[in-house]
Design an enzyme around this catalytic site. Sequence first.
Site, mmCIF file in Angstrom:
data_model
loop_
_atom_site.group_PDB
_atom_site.id
_atom_site.type_symbol
_atom_site.label_atom_id
_atom_site.label_comp_id
_atom_site.label_asym_id
_atom_site.label_seq_id
_atom_site.Cartn_x
_atom_site.Cartn_y
_atom_site.Cartn_z
ATOM 1 N N LEU A 157 4.904 59.181 12.488
ATOM 2 C CA LEU A 157 3.761 58.760 11.656
ATOM 3 C C LEU A 157 4.203 57.968 10.156
ATOM 4 O O LEU A 157 5.202 58.888 9.823
ATOM 5 C CB LEU A 157 3.039 60.125 11.550
ATOM 6 C CG LEU A 157 2.677 60.663 12.860
ATOM 7 C CD1 LEU A 157 1.576 61.824 12.337
ATOM 8 C CD2 LEU A 157 1.848 59.651 13.899
ATOM 9 N N HIS B 123 -0.808 55.610 9.659
ATOM 10 C CA HIS B 123 -1.319 56.749 10.595
ATOM 11 C C HIS B 123 -2.094 57.903 9.594
ATOM 12 O O HIS B 123 -3.020 58.263 9.832
ATOM 13 C CB HIS B 123 -0.342 57.614 11.317
ATOM 14 C CG HIS B 123 0.386 56.720 12.509
ATOM 15 N ND1 HIS B 123 1.846 56.325 12.156
ATOM 16 C CD2 HIS B 123 0.034 56.333 13.663
ATOM 17 C CE1 HIS B 123 2.226 55.815 13.328
ATOM 18 N NE2 HIS B 123 1.330 55.707 14.217
ATOM 19 N N GLN C 155 2.496 52.623 29.030
ATOM 20 C CA GLN C 155 1.977 51.573 28.387
ATOM 21 C C GLN C 155 3.384 50.624 28.039
ATOM 22 O O GLN C 155 3.067 49.650 27.326
ATOM 23 C CB GLN C 155 0.973 51.626 27.209
ATOM 24 C CG GLN C 155 1.663 52.399 25.955
ATOM 25 C CD GLN C 155 0.962 52.895 24.943
ATOM 26 O OE1 GLN C 155 -0.115 53.683 25.046
ATOM 27 N NE2 GLN C 155 0.804 52.131 23.948
ATOM 28 N N ASP D 4 -3.453 46.769 15.428
ATOM 29 C CA ASP D 4 -3.598 46.580 16.822
ATOM 30 C C ASP D 4 -4.846 46.290 16.924
ATOM 31 O O ASP D 4 -5.709 46.730 17.741
ATOM 32 C CB ASP D 4 -3.327 47.878 17.526
ATOM 33 C CG ASP D 4 -1.704 48.275 17.372
ATOM 34 O OD1 ASP D 4 -0.925 47.740 17.663
ATOM 35 O OD2 ASP D 4 -1.502 49.382 16.411
ATOM 36 N N LYS E 292 2.955 47.980 8.049
ATOM 37 C CA LYS E 292 3.508 49.520 8.409
ATOM 38 C C LYS E 292 3.433 49.361 9.937
ATOM 39 O O LYS E 292 2.527 49.313 10.699
ATOM 40 C CB LYS E 292 2.782 50.643 7.733
ATOM 41 C CG LYS E 292 2.970 50.459 6.226
ATOM 42 C CD LYS E 292 3.548 51.686 5.743
ATOM 43 C CE LYS E 292 3.496 51.790 4.297
ATOM 44 N NZ LYS E 292 4.445 52.423 3.504
ATOM 45 N N SER E 293 4.747 49.865 10.431
ATOM 46 C CA SER E 293 4.775 49.994 11.945
ATOM 47 C C SER E 293 5.988 50.967 12.197
ATOM 48 O O SER E 293 7.043 50.946 11.620
ATOM 49 C CB SER E 293 5.049 48.524 12.461
ATOM 50 O OG SER E 293 5.551 48.928 13.844
ATOM 51 N N ARG F 215 7.934 50.503 14.657
ATOM 52 C CA ARG F 215 9.007 49.774 14.979
ATOM 53 C C ARG F 215 9.837 48.909 14.069
ATOM 54 O O ARG F 215 10.788 48.465 14.241
ATOM 55 C CB ARG F 215 8.478 48.587 15.876
ATOM 56 C CG ARG F 215 8.072 49.199 17.330
ATOM 57 C CD ARG F 215 7.775 48.125 18.363
ATOM 58 N NE ARG F 215 7.796 48.711 19.740
ATOM 59 C CZ ARG F 215 6.666 49.095 20.359
ATOM 60 N NH1 ARG F 215 5.301 48.781 19.734
ATOM 61 N NH2 ARG F 215 6.457 49.787 21.534
HETATM 62 O O1 PAF Z 1 -1.673 52.692 19.116
HETATM 63 C C1 PAF Z 1 -0.786 53.427 19.392
HETATM 64 O O2 PAF Z 1 -0.056 54.021 19.128
HETATM 65 C C2 PAF Z 1 -1.041 53.803 21.116
HETATM 66 O O3 PAF Z 1 -1.397 52.591 21.895
HETATM 67 C C3 PAF Z 1 -2.320 54.929 21.696
HETATM 68 C C4 PAF Z 1 -3.721 54.377 21.001
HETATM 69 C C5 PAF Z 1 -1.988 56.001 20.780
HETATM 70 C C6 PAF Z 1 -2.373 54.877 22.975
HETATM 71 O O4 PAF Z 1 -0.956 55.566 23.389
#
Ligand code: PAF
Length: 281
Positions: free
Chosen positions: A33, A37, A61, A150, A184-185, A187
């Site tokens: 986080l 977040h 995913q 996103d 911010k990410s 990654r």
């Molecule tokens: O955005 C994210 O971190 C993910 O795609 C999510 C929404 C938690 C689903 O795994």
Amino acid sequence: MEITGSIKEVRRQVKEWKKQGLSVGLVPTMGYLHEGHKSLIDRAVKENDRVVVSDFVNPIQFGVNEDLSTYPRDIEADKKLCEAAGADLIFHPTPEEMYAADFSTYVEMQKVSEGLCGKSRPTHFRGVCTVVNKLFNIVMPDRAYFGEKDAQQLAVIRRMVRDLNIDIDIVGCPIVRESDGLAKSSRNTYLNEAERKAALVLSKAVFAGKKMMEEGERDAEKILSAMRGIIEAEPLARIDYVEMVDADSIAPLERAEGRVLTAMAVYIGKTRLIDNFIMEI
Ligand code: PAF
């Protein structure tokens, strides 16, 4: 603040809160986080009596050649951030708790999930929709919070909630940026020093595109080619896509009219980063 990996325990706790008439907000995350977040959790804490943060790196995913095994994880740091932000419960399940060995039910979406990131990550949104649906069924929140970084994911989730009559308010929260502009990410942690500098081309392109639109430019191709030019000038950057679409349907636009999403995915070295801006015209 409690932390549990058990679906049964989350259900027990949420049922107890609901019996007391308390509202519940859910912040779905994959952990590691950061301030982005935290802004979702802060908003959820303001708008709900109790807040659940899910912290789960969702394997379904990720595509076969993507970064599932190296995706950054730090549950101890996550606990501290959640506690400080005022969350009440972290749901941190194992993949086995979420997916039975013979798991076989998926939520599949057409169109909205097919453009932009869906082109280069064809199974990604099926994984996102499925896990978000499961999280909704486990937590049964009143509201759920997602980042606008996103933007396609947010459009996909809003469409899923509408199409499947899921009685949860979806709240989108603005992109949080580093002081130099980089969105911010989790990654960003993959970037070395040179890549971190190079990654600024994403936000530079975003700011340039936004300025053109604010100054009245409406021709999508003119705006997009100016943005692409900024990114292509950086040798460490490789464009996956830079596109202009309708922010709700994700259908491509030739002119900037309506609720316009201008979005990009760009590889900086091996790291794929996304950024965007939305304007109502
Ligand atoms: O955005 C994210 O971190 C993910 O795609 C999510 C929404 C938690 C689903 O795994």
